[in-house]
Design an enzyme around this catalytic site. Structure first.
Site, PDB file in Angstrom:
ATOM      1  CG  MET A  13      11.197 -10.983 -36.013  1.00 15.74           C
ATOM      2  SD  MET A  13       9.794 -12.289 -36.229  1.00 15.74           S
ATOM      3  CE  MET A  13      10.834 -13.310 -37.474  1.00 15.74           C
ATOM      4  CE  LYS A  17      16.473  -7.950 -36.563  1.00 19.36           C
ATOM      5  NZ  LYS A  17      14.952  -7.811 -35.943  1.00 19.36           N
ATOM      6  CG  ASP A  89      17.860  -7.916 -43.776  1.00 18.45           C
ATOM      7  OD1 ASP A  89      17.975  -7.382 -42.374  1.00 18.45           O
ATOM      8  OD2 ASP A  89      16.858  -7.975 -44.398  1.00 18.45           O
ATOM      9  CD  GLU A  90      15.581 -11.743 -41.790  1.00 16.35           C
ATOM     10  OE1 GLU A  90      15.966 -12.419 -40.557  1.00 16.35           O
ATOM     11  OE2 GLU A  90      14.726 -11.118 -41.747  1.00 16.35           O
ATOM     12  CD  GLN A  92      18.447 -14.140 -38.470  1.00 17.83           C
ATOM     13  OE1 GLN A  92      18.949 -13.332 -38.392  1.00 17.83           O
ATOM     14  NE2 GLN A  92      17.098 -14.250 -39.140  1.00 17.83           N
ATOM     15  CB  CYS A 147       6.886  -6.659 -24.224  1.00 15.49           C
ATOM     16  SG  CYS A 147       5.623  -7.558 -24.009  1.00 15.49           S
ATOM     17  CB  CYS A 149       3.638  -5.802 -20.413  1.00 13.90           C
ATOM     18  SG  CYS A 149       5.306  -6.326 -20.521  1.00 13.90           S
ATOM     19  CB  CYS A 185       8.903  -8.978 -21.842  1.00 15.68           C
ATOM     20  SG  CYS A 185       7.211  -9.227 -21.004  1.00 15.68           S
TER      21      CYS A 185
END
Length: 196
Positions: A13, A17, A89-90, A92, A147, A149, A185
């Site tokens: 997310m 996309k 879209d979406e 999945q 991420c 980090c 991550c």
């Protein structure tokens, strides 16, 4: 012109996309092409629109129910209309059979279908539609996000309304309704899970 193939652009997310879908939509329509945007009806965010994180939105042409046969819907549409591209879209959230129907549209009608979706759910399990796309898509492209980090995000971590991480529950919970999500991550997700 993009080749008539089944494409799967996937990522966590916030990896851009929907923005990429919108960019392609505007590019194709500016070139005079006929484009349909569709998404699964289970994705109630934005109702009949696809909405990027900056609130840019596009109206969806087809909301797909889990029992719909997309191949038949497009076959009927093509009787009276030209169609150059399908953007999903979406993806999945589609059923495995519906992904196969999209591949039939590519193979029998020579129409490129570009699907966008997340790779895995908040437990890092594949969705049925995403699993089928990984299995049969002609082209798979990962869209990445870093991420906090600095490592690449691969997890969509679910948070409740009090900003507590959630690691159990139903596979589908729409972002912004009962939960929010943050991309992380593997290392940061493990630290968060251990802390909880």
């Amino acid at each position: 012109m993009i080749e008539a193939k089944l494409y799967f652009k996937y990522g966590v997310m916030g990896s851009g996309k929907t923005r990429d879908l919108q960019k392609n939509y505007y590019s194709f329509t500016e070139d005079g092409k006929s484009v349909i945007i569709m998404k699964p009806q289970i994705d109630t965010k934005g109702e009949d629109k696809v909405i990027a994180r900056d609130n840019q939105s596009n109206k969806v042409d087809l909301l797909i129910n889990k029992d719909d046969n997309i191949y038949i819907i497009i076959s009927k549409y093509l009787i009276d209309n030209n169609l150059d591209y399908i953007l999903v879209d979406e993806a999945q959230f589609l059923e495995k059979e519906q992904i196969d129907q999209l591949s039939d549209i590519v193979d029998y009608f020579n129409i490129p279908v570009i699907c966008y979706g997340i790779r895995t759910d908040f437990r890092n399990n594949l969705f049925a539609g995403g699993q089928e796309l990984f299995a049969i898509a002609d082209v798979r492209e990962e869209m990445t996000k870093m991420c906090s980090c600095g490592n690449m995000s691969i997890y969509n971590v679910r948070f409740d309304k009090d900003d507590n991480p959630v690691f159990d529950g139903q596979q589908v919970a729409i972002d912004g309704e009962d939960y929010t999500y943050k991309s992380m991550c593997r290392r940061c997700q493990k630290k968060l899970k251990k802390k909880k």
